[in-house]
Design a protein around this motif. Structure first.
Motif, PDB file in Angstrom:
ATOM      1  N   LEU A 143     -29.646  44.314  63.127  1.00  0.00           N
ATOM      2  CA  LEU A 143     -29.839  42.961  63.051  1.00  0.00           C
ATOM      3  C   LEU A 143     -31.490  42.570  63.247  1.00  0.00           C
ATOM      4  O   LEU A 143     -32.030  43.488  63.838  1.00  0.00           O
ATOM      5  N   CYS A 144     -32.018  42.022  62.443  1.00  0.00           N
ATOM      6  CA  CYS A 144     -33.229  41.510  62.853  1.00  0.00           C
ATOM      7  C   CYS A 144     -33.471  41.215  64.277  1.00  0.00           C
ATOM      8  O   CYS A 144     -32.647  40.421  65.013  1.00  0.00           O
TER       9      CYS A 144
ATOM     10  N   CYS B 247     -32.234  37.557  65.637  1.00  0.00           N
ATOM     11  CA  CYS B 247     -31.288  36.993  64.849  1.00  0.00           C
ATOM     12  C   CYS B 247     -30.226  36.149  65.532  1.00  0.00           C
ATOM     13  O   CYS B 247     -29.974  36.644  66.676  1.00  0.00           O
ATOM     14  N   PRO B 248     -29.882  35.121  65.055  1.00  0.00           N
ATOM     15  CA  PRO B 248     -28.790  34.130  65.694  1.00  0.00           C
ATOM     16  C   PRO B 248     -27.531  34.888  66.003  1.00  0.00           C
ATOM     17  O   PRO B 248     -26.870  34.978  67.087  1.00  0.00           O
ATOM     18  N   HIS B 249     -27.329  35.894  65.138  1.00  0.00           N
ATOM     19  CA  HIS B 249     -25.824  36.535  65.516  1.00  0.00           C
ATOM     20  C   HIS B 249     -26.182  37.172  66.958  1.00  0.00           C
ATOM     21  O   HIS B 249     -24.949  37.442  67.419  1.00  0.00           O
TER      22      HIS B 249
ATOM     23  N   CYS C 126     -24.266  40.459  57.352  1.00  0.00           N
ATOM     24  CA  CYS C 126     -25.243  40.934  58.377  1.00  0.00           C
ATOM     25  C   CYS C 126     -24.559  41.263  59.715  1.00  0.00           C
ATOM     26  O   CYS C 126     -24.776  42.068  60.431  1.00  0.00           O
TER      27      CYS C 126
ATOM     28  N   ASN D 174     -25.180  30.347  59.375  1.00  0.00           N
ATOM     29  CA  ASN D 174     -26.639  30.759  59.409  1.00  0.00           C
ATOM     30  C   ASN D 174     -27.373  30.317  58.211  1.00  0.00           C
ATOM     31  O   ASN D 174     -28.566  30.441  57.895  1.00  0.00           O
TER      32      ASN D 174
ATOM     33  N   GLY E  43     -27.084  36.088  54.174  1.00  0.00           N
ATOM     34  CA  GLY E  43     -28.217  36.786  54.747  1.00  0.00           C
ATOM     35  C   GLY E  43     -28.458  37.964  54.254  1.00  0.00           C
ATOM     36  O   GLY E  43     -29.356  38.459  53.942  1.00  0.00           O
TER      37      GLY E  43
ATOM     38  N   CYS F   8     -30.641  31.587  59.733  1.00  0.00           N
ATOM     39  CA  CYS F   8     -31.196  32.953  59.446  1.00  0.00           C
ATOM     40  C   CYS F   8     -32.696  33.061  59.434  1.00  0.00           C
ATOM     41  O   CYS F   8     -33.113  32.234  58.717  1.00  0.00           O
ATOM     42  N   LEU F   9     -33.226  34.059  60.271  1.00  0.00           N
ATOM     43  CA  LEU F   9     -34.761  34.183  60.172  1.00  0.00           C
ATOM     44  C   LEU F   9     -35.346  34.463  58.794  1.00  0.00           C
ATOM     45  O   LEU F   9     -36.404  33.826  58.503  1.00  0.00           O
ATOM     46  N   GLU F  10     -34.812  35.240  58.058  1.00  0.00           N
ATOM     47  CA  GLU F  10     -35.150  35.524  56.787  1.00  0.00           C
ATOM     48  C   GLU F  10     -35.065  34.488  55.795  1.00  0.00           C
ATOM     49  O   GLU F  10     -36.221  34.135  55.137  1.00  0.00           O
TER      50      GLU F  10
ATOM     51  N   ARG G 249     -32.562  46.590  56.302  1.00  0.00           N
ATOM     52  CA  ARG G 249     -32.655  45.878  57.483  1.00  0.00           C
ATOM     53  C   ARG G 249     -33.155  46.897  58.708  1.00  0.00           C
ATOM     54  O   ARG G 249     -32.280  47.161  59.719  1.00  0.00           O
TER      55      ARG G 249
END
Ligand code: SF4
Lengths: 524, 255
Positions: A349-350, A353-355, A380, A450, A454, A517-519, B44
């Motif tokens: 995950l980035c 990331c909210p997740h 994601c 999100n 994503g 989502c950040l992306e 990712r």
């Protein structure tokens, strides 16, 4: 003549545009996503092609079929497992037949780079009794669209283009041709054809079977199915497998049949089989041609080799090295042996990331339970299965998290928790939630909203924000058990508390974790 | 003529931007090319690679066979090791030595560099240092392609044209930064090779190039640098001991 640099996916999209397509329909899924995205981008200015993501593949297929009914050309695209979702409409569209050209582009994922299985869509074409093209390069991705649309209109059947990841996501220069005009609106008036009451369906199904000899003849005569007879050793390649063969042998004494159009050209196969003592079959995907040739009883007098006998591995993607080994050639010398025990760099995950915040809160709320299991879904957030979160414990099919959690609850398992993204929810989560509410099942659904799709590159989600709330309330979740949290590190304690409250409630509840989502923020 | 290149790096490092520049230059030059890449889950933050092939004849496979790669071009040193078995025996390693550490078990960077230095055909540049000097740390991918450019079949301008095309939508300033990163990377690669070809060991050549201000790299001076520092470890150490980075024209007097 000038060439455009295109992914295989993009070449399919451009081929469809130049074939006079009026609508493209899809749900995002690797490796098919870029077909739709290309068409959307390329036709935005002109605005003459309907391009809007569908809620799932079945909807996409039905919309495409409707456009075909209206006399215009439609392209519907999906990944291989998406066709399972669309299968009802797909199978029956072969029975109704089409009006305007209808082409289905399916991108298979041998090797499962980004998928749950490596099913081979050629079986679906065979199952539905429709023609299928299998391009071996980007130029053919483009060119075959013209043929596929023409054939669809001529035979009044949907036509499949089968891609694999290596073509879908590989670029090359493609030569283009002048575009054809779109079809005028010309709805089909043939009501019986479209109304599959048993009495009509029987007639239509008979039509479909009567078309089969024509399809076979097309395959036999097709320039895409090339037979060259030479020595007593034979090779059959399907689609891009031919490239891996040519990479390894230039001049050779092999007798070779390359197949790129289905149904399988039985006559050409018979000619080849009659000529050789040994036959190697190379196909990227399942051993479809191989199992047909082998049949139940094997092939007398000819040694058949391929995925079923181990010369080619039974699973996974083909590549030039696998084909080299199957040909009995020694590996090429290399500068270095493969590195042993190299540290892996798995996807994650980035950062931020909210997740991550959602699952940290969920993990803590569940920590008082003995070995809690969270049913999850595809996106994601599936990466939350890996360390350090290890927060989810299943990923099976789009929307399966809710259905499986309900089934586990029926069996007496608590707490039955499902975690699903906003787009996956619209794709396949609404119906199982409705079912669970009607049955009054004790389950907790975490919807990770999100605001986008994503995983596949931030496409538009159909049920996010206000729309998502309305759908959930509409499915019958009580207002006080629809909780909305903002997953941030700062809100951690509050969020854990809300999870705890809903886990304690005996009945269906939904917690929406809402943060973009950040992306998606980056791309906006 | 056929060139098979494995582009390597970590998701987010801009491997596909490198591919864009070379693809377009290849198309422009009238070559056939194929370039397979990775999308979806693997992007990712995971290991990312792309197989890029161009030739003056038809190319069959989208994937490069093991033992057929002419070059592994990597934005990250560890990632070279993931693909070096694809290299032909006389193949080239072109890599940035700036590690991207997003995993707990990343090995000692020096050990990784020692491994890369075992390839006689290598070009090693400090992507992080050079990109920073060019004006943006994110331009490490352009440093890498610049470093490799002398071993590709295009002029510098043919490649720079597509660096411009790629970044144009982001504005003139970003174009300039990336073109500068490409040029510095190219000069760094040539300077490094100049030292090695003159007789300096690969680790020494790397350490010396890292000491020199990227905006001053001058490949024509490499032979003089070798003459000035030579194989003498102590002379090299005294150069490296300077507090500041040094400009390329400050060559120590010949021993
Ligand atoms: S793309 Fe968006 S949803 Fe996916 S990991 Fe990154 S921030 Fe999270």
């Amino acid at each position: 003549m000038s060439r455009e640099i295109l992914l295989g996916d993009e070449a399919v999209g451009l081929g469809a545009i130049h074939s006079g397509m009026s609508g493209v329909y899809a749900y995002p899924g690797t490796p098919s996503t870029e077909i739709f995205e290309f068409v959307e981008r390329a036709t935005k200015k002109a605005g003459n092609v309907h391009a809007f993501w569908s809620t799932n593949e079945k909807v996409a297929y039905e919309e495409a079929l409707g456009m075909s009914w209206a006399g215009k050309r439609a392209l519907v695209c999906m990944k291989h497992v998406g066709l399972n979702v669309a299968a009802d409409a797909f199978m029956n569209s072969a029975v109704t037949g089409t009006n305007g050209g209808l082409v289905l582009a399916v991108a298979d994922d041998p090797g499962m780079h980004s998928s749950q299985n490596e099913q081979d869509s050629r079986y679906f074409a065979q199952f539905a009794l429709i023609p299928c093209f299998e391009p071996r390069n980007q130029q053919e991705c483009y060119d075959m669209m013209f043929e596929a649309f023409d054939m669809s209109e001529e035979l009044a059947l949907p036509v499949m283009i089968r891609l694999v990841t290596r073509i879908a996501h590989s670029r090359a220069g493609v030569r283009t041709r002048p575009a054809r005009e779109q079809n005028p609106l010309n709805p089909s008036r043939d009501i019986k054809k479209w109304t599959l009451l048993p009495s009509n369906a029987r007639v239509q199904y008979k039509h479909l079977t009567e078309k089969q000899p024509i399809l076979l003849q097309r395959s036999e005569e097709s320039p895409h199915n090339e037979l060259v007879l030479a020595g007593k050793k034979g090779i059959i390649t399907c689609g891009l497998a031919e490239n891996y063969l040519r990479e390894n042998i230039s001049e050779s004494d092999y007798s070779i049949l390359s197949i790129r159009q289905y149904p399988v050209p039985a006559g050409k196969i018979r000619d080849l089989v009659g000529h050789v003592d040994e036959l190697l079959i190379l196909e990227d995907g399942y051993p479809l041609v191989e199992s047909m040739i082998r049949g139940l009883f094997g092939l007398a007098g000819v040694k058949v080799q391929g995925r079923m006998t181990g010369e080619v591995p039974r699973t996974g993607e083909l590549d030039p090295d696998i084909v080299r080994a199957a040909l009995g050639l020694a590996p090429l010398p290399a500068a270095h042996a493969p590195a042993a025990d190299l540290a892996n760099r798995p996807p994650a995950l980035c950062k931020g990331c909210p997740h991550t915040d959602s699952f940290r809160a969920l993990n803590e709320a569940l920590s008082t339970f003995d070995n809690p299991q969270v049913f999850s879904d595809i996106g994601c957030y599936t990466l939350a299965a890996l360390p350090p979160l290890e927060a989810i414990h299943s990923c099976v099919a789009m929307g399966a998290s809710i259905g499986m959690a309900a089934g586990a609850a029926h069996a007496g398992y608590t707490p039955a928790v499902a975690a699903i993204g906003d787009s996956t929810f619209s794709h396949g989560g609404i119906t199982p939630l409705l079912s669970a509410v009607q049955q009054g099942v004790n389950l907790n659904v975490l919807v990770l909203d999100n605001d986008t799709v994503g995983m596949t590159g931030t496409q538009r989600s159909m049920s996010t924000g206000e729309t998502l709330d309305q759908i959930i309330l509409g499915a019958g979740i009580a207002g006080e058990h629809l909780r909305v949290i903002t997953p941030t590190p700062r809100n951690h304690e509050t969020n854990v508390e809300i999870f705890r409250e809903e886990l304690a409630y005996d009945g269906p509840s939904v917690i929406i974790a809402r943060r973009t989502c950040l992306e998606a923020i980056k791309r906006a | 003529m056929e060139k098979n290149i494995i582009l390597a790096g970590v998701g987010g490092q801009g491997i596909l931007s490198i591919a864009f520049v070379i693809d377009n230059a290849a198309l422009d030059a009238g070559f056939e090319f194929k370039q397979a890449e990775v999308h979806g889950m693997a992007q990712r933050g995971g290991a990312v690679q792309s197989n890029l092939r161009y030739a003056d004849h038809e190319i069959h496979s989208d994937l490069i066979p093991k033992g057929a790669a002419d070059m592994v071009l990597s934005v990250e040193p560890l990632e070279v090791m993931r693909y070096w078995h694809f290299l032909r025996p006389d193949g080239w390693v072109v890599s940035s030595v700036t590690p991207y550490i997003n995993i707990p078990d990343y090995p000692e960077t020096d050990l990784v560099l020692d491994q890369l230095a075992t390839f006689p055909n290598c070009i090693l540049v400090d992507g992080g240092l050079i990109a920073k000097a060019a004006g943006n740390l994110r331009a490490q991918n352009m440093v890498a392609v610049g470093a490799a450019s002398s071993r590709l079949d295009f002029t510098e301008d043919q490649l720079l044209k597509y660096v411009e095309a790629l970044f144009k939508p982001k504005g003139e300033k970003i174009v300039e930064v990336n073109q500068r990163a490409f040029r510095y990377g190219r000069a760094a690669g040539l300077f490094f090779r100049g030292l090695v070809d003159a007789g300096m060991t690969i680790p020494s050549a790397l350490r010396l190039s890292q000491k020199i201000a990227p905006e001053t790299y001058d490949p024509a001076l490499a032979a003089d640098w070798f003459a000035g520092v030579g194989r003498d470890e102590r002379r090299l150490e005294s150069v490296l001991a300077a507090d500041e980075t040094i400009t390329c024209d400050r060559i120590p007097a010949r021993a």
